[in-house]
Motif scaffolding. Structure first.
Motif, PDB file in Angstrom:
ATOM      1  N   UNK A 287      44.614  38.335  45.725  1.00 17.22           N
ATOM      2  CA  UNK A 287      45.602  39.265  44.974  1.00 17.22           C
ATOM      3  C   UNK A 287      45.954  40.164  45.960  1.00 17.22           C
ATOM      4  N   UNK A 288      47.266  40.711  45.858  1.00 20.52           N
ATOM      5  CA  UNK A 288      48.039  41.935  46.652  1.00 20.52           C
ATOM      6  C   UNK A 288      49.064  42.411  45.910  1.00 20.52           C
ATOM      7  N   UNK A 289      49.137  43.964  45.759  1.00 23.68           N
ATOM      8  CA  UNK A 289      50.092  44.647  45.501  1.00 23.68           C
ATOM      9  C   UNK A 289      50.708  45.332  46.712  1.00 23.68           C
ATOM     10  N   UNK A 290      51.958  45.103  47.034  1.00 21.80           N
ATOM     11  CA  UNK A 290      52.395  45.680  48.215  1.00 21.80           C
ATOM     12  C   UNK A 290      53.591  46.706  47.743  1.00 21.80           C
ATOM     13  N   UNK A 291      53.338  48.011  47.949  1.00 21.91           N
ATOM     14  CA  UNK A 291      54.222  49.001  47.734  1.00 21.91           C
ATOM     15  C   UNK A 291      54.895  49.532  48.915  1.00 21.91           C
ATOM     16  N   UNK A 317      47.210  32.794  47.526  1.00 25.49           N
ATOM     17  CA  UNK A 317      46.998  34.212  46.717  1.00 25.49           C
ATOM     18  C   UNK A 317      48.377  34.341  46.143  1.00 25.49           C
ATOM     19  N   UNK A 318      48.139  35.550  45.230  1.00 23.33           N
ATOM     20  CA  UNK A 318      49.645  35.922  44.477  1.00 23.33           C
ATOM     21  C   UNK A 318      49.578  37.335  45.172  1.00 23.33           C
ATOM     22  N   UNK A 319      51.038  37.683  45.485  1.00 25.83           N
ATOM     23  CA  UNK A 319      51.379  39.088  46.028  1.00 25.83           C
ATOM     24  C   UNK A 319      52.426  39.314  45.014  1.00 25.83           C
ATOM     25  N   UNK A 320      52.438  40.758  44.761  1.00 26.59           N
ATOM     26  CA  UNK A 320      53.477  41.321  43.890  1.00 26.59           C
ATOM     27  C   UNK A 320      54.095  42.460  44.844  1.00 26.59           C
ATOM     28  N   UNK A 321      55.484  42.772  44.784  1.00 22.74           N
ATOM     29  CA  UNK A 321      56.268  43.590  45.356  1.00 22.74           C
ATOM     30  C   UNK A 321      56.818  44.842  44.504  1.00 22.74           C
ATOM     31  N   UNK A 322      56.303  46.041  44.999  1.00 22.23           N
ATOM     32  CA  UNK A 322      56.843  47.188  44.131  1.00 22.23           C
ATOM     33  C   UNK A 322      57.577  48.107  45.220  1.00 22.23           C
ATOM     34  N   UNK A 343      55.350  56.549  37.911  1.00 23.85           N
ATOM     35  CA  UNK A 343      55.638  55.043  38.004  1.00 23.85           C
ATOM     36  C   UNK A 343      54.683  54.283  38.905  1.00 23.85           C
ATOM     37  N   UNK A 344      54.549  54.807  39.983  1.00 19.44           N
ATOM     38  CA  UNK A 344      53.741  54.224  41.184  1.00 19.44           C
ATOM     39  C   UNK A 344      52.124  53.929  40.632  1.00 19.44           C
ATOM     40  N   UNK A 345      51.590  55.173  39.939  1.00 12.69           N
ATOM     41  CA  UNK A 345      50.562  55.171  39.501  1.00 12.69           C
ATOM     42  C   UNK A 345      50.274  54.335  38.160  1.00 12.69           C
ATOM     43  N   UNK A 346      51.345  54.153  37.228  1.00 11.69           N
ATOM     44  CA  UNK A 346      51.289  53.008  36.425  1.00 11.69           C
ATOM     45  C   UNK A 346      51.185  51.691  36.910  1.00 11.69           C
ATOM     46  N   UNK A 347      51.955  51.506  38.152  1.00 12.48           N
ATOM     47  CA  UNK A 347      52.112  50.169  38.252  1.00 12.48           C
ATOM     48  C   UNK A 347      50.749  49.624  39.043  1.00 12.48           C
ATOM     49  N   UNK A 348      50.050  50.679  39.555  1.00 16.37           N
ATOM     50  CA  UNK A 348      48.654  50.458  40.295  1.00 16.37           C
ATOM     51  C   UNK A 348      47.685  50.109  38.931  1.00 16.37           C
ATOM     52  N   UNK A 349      48.021  50.933  37.959  1.00 14.11           N
ATOM     53  CA  UNK A 349      46.834  50.541  37.022  1.00 14.11           C
ATOM     54  C   UNK A 349      47.155  49.272  36.255  1.00 14.11           C
ATOM     55  N   UNK A 350      48.172  48.930  36.209  1.00 12.28           N
ATOM     56  CA  UNK A 350      48.643  47.505  35.750  1.00 12.28           C
ATOM     57  C   UNK A 350      48.144  46.636  36.391  1.00 12.28           C
ATOM     58  N   UNK A 351      48.172  46.644  37.931  1.00 10.67           N
ATOM     59  CA  UNK A 351      47.654  45.914  38.607  1.00 10.67           C
ATOM     60  C   UNK A 351      45.956  45.539  38.693  1.00 10.67           C
ATOM     61  N   UNK A 352      45.505  46.399  38.306  1.00 12.58           N
ATOM     62  CA  UNK A 352      43.959  46.630  38.323  1.00 12.58           C
ATOM     63  C   UNK A 352      43.403  45.923  37.070  1.00 12.58           C
ATOM     64  N   UNK A 353      44.245  45.911  35.805  1.00  9.78           N
ATOM     65  CA  UNK A 353      43.838  45.199  34.666  1.00  9.78           C
ATOM     66  C   UNK A 353      43.804  43.536  34.614  1.00  9.78           C
TER      67      UNK A 353
END
Length: 353
Positions: A287-291, A317-322, A343-353
């Protein structure tokens, strides 16, 4: 009229001479110190990264200003606590512990290993802007954050920084971190994330190629790339549109911090899409979140990386772009109270769940 005693006059003369000698000694030391940090015809400045540092031809580095340091401790704004620890002789870290919900069914929290940016050269875990950002991120995401302090360039060349961060990851993976009560009591070792820029990509590639995680039975839950430092010999549109002074410094950066590299800006560690670079399919995460940021000079590199990862690499894997609209590189450090940062912190928090 008062006339000093001859012995008093002699004593005054002796102290005057001694004071003059001390003053001369201080002036000479000051002059020599200045000379050692000055350019000359034989030792010119070859990299000028004012207002932070200068690099001379002989490899010496002159830091131009003292860096402000914020001590660890309980943050009154977020109720996040922090403390500094030693991982090895060369590597230290600052741990952030958010408030624990005593009504929760579990006190185990996600663990983020955070590797700050700054081009490998500036900032530390104690830098005020880094410390404030991580207090906020720990609070919003309800995660423990281990902010790793690696040795900095240009005093230490690549791959020292990668090796220091790898040592921190190995310290966690081997559960030697269990000697740290905050991690022992509250860290969920099935939810370990890596967050940062260039370092995160390179650590994830190393995890995939060496299998370190599996050997220690640690699950790497995902990676979070934040405005990653990627570059290359052929400039992209966003790089060409950047401020010329900034573009020049970015174009010189890899050669300064990794002078031993024969590939220059197409070294796979800074250009993961260069010809001959290892396949992104080898990334050791699923899993990856690319900001990225709309106005970041390196934005195009991040988008190209995302495209290659998700469409042609074969990565399973699955990647998300923000992307943060209207923002520039590392805005979350420079504007910690902005809506974009929230908004970035909220996006990261959502990725962690």
């Amino acid at each position: 009229m008062f006339l000093p005693h001859p012995q008093l006059i002699s004593l005054m003369q002796m102290w005057s001479a001694r004071a003059a000698g001390i003053l001369l000694y201080i002036m000479v030391l000051s002059l020599l110190s200045g000379i050692s940090g000055m350019a000359s015809d034989n030792n010119p400045v070859i990299y000028d990264y004012s207002p932070y540092f200068l690099v001379y031809k002989d490899g010496s580095v002159k830091r131009l200003k003292a860096e402000e340091q914020t001590p660890p401790g309980l943050d009154p704004l977020t109720n996040v606590d922090s403390k500094d620890i030693r991982i090895s002789a060369d590597v230290s870290a600052r741990i952030y512990l958010p408030p624990i919900n005593i009504n929760s069914t579990s006190t185990k929290l996600s663990l983020i290993l955070y590797f700050r940016g700054g081009g490998f050269c500036i900032f530390s875990s104690a830098s005020p802007i880094v410390h404030r950002h991580l207090n906020g991120l720990a609070a919003v995401s309800s995660s423990i954050i281990l902010s790793v302090d690696y040795r900095r360039a240009p005093e230490h060349h690549i791959p020292v920084q990668y090796d220091d961060c790898w040592a921190a990851l190995e310290w966690v993976a081997s559960h030697r971190s269990d000697v740290e009560p905050w991690l022992l009591d509250h860290a969920d070792y099935d939810r370990v994330y890596l967050a940062g820029g260039n370092i995160v990509h390179n650590l994830a590639m190393r995890v995939g190629s060496q299998g370190m995680i599996s050997s220690y039975s640690l699950k790497l839950a995902g990676t979070i790339l934040l405005d990653p430092y990627f570059w290359g010999k052929n400039l992209t549109a966003s790089e060409k549109a950047a401020d010329p002074v900034l573009r020049k410094k970015l174009d010189q950066l890899w050669g300064m911090i990794c002078p031993e590299s024969t590939a220059g800006n197409d070294d796979p560690r800074v250009n993961p899409l260069a010809v001959g670079a290892p396949s992104l399919a080898d990334l050791g995460c699923t899993r990856m979140l690319l900001c990225t940021s709309e106005k970041d000079a390196m934005r195009d590199r991040a988008l190209m990386y995302y495209e290659a990862l998700t469409k042609s690499s074969g990565w399973r894997g699955t990647a998300e772009l923000y992307e943060a609209a209207g923002e520039d590189h590392e805005y979350y450090l420079n504007h910690p109270d902005s809506n974009s940062t929230a908004m970035l912190r909220a996006r990261i928090a959502a990725f962690l769940t």
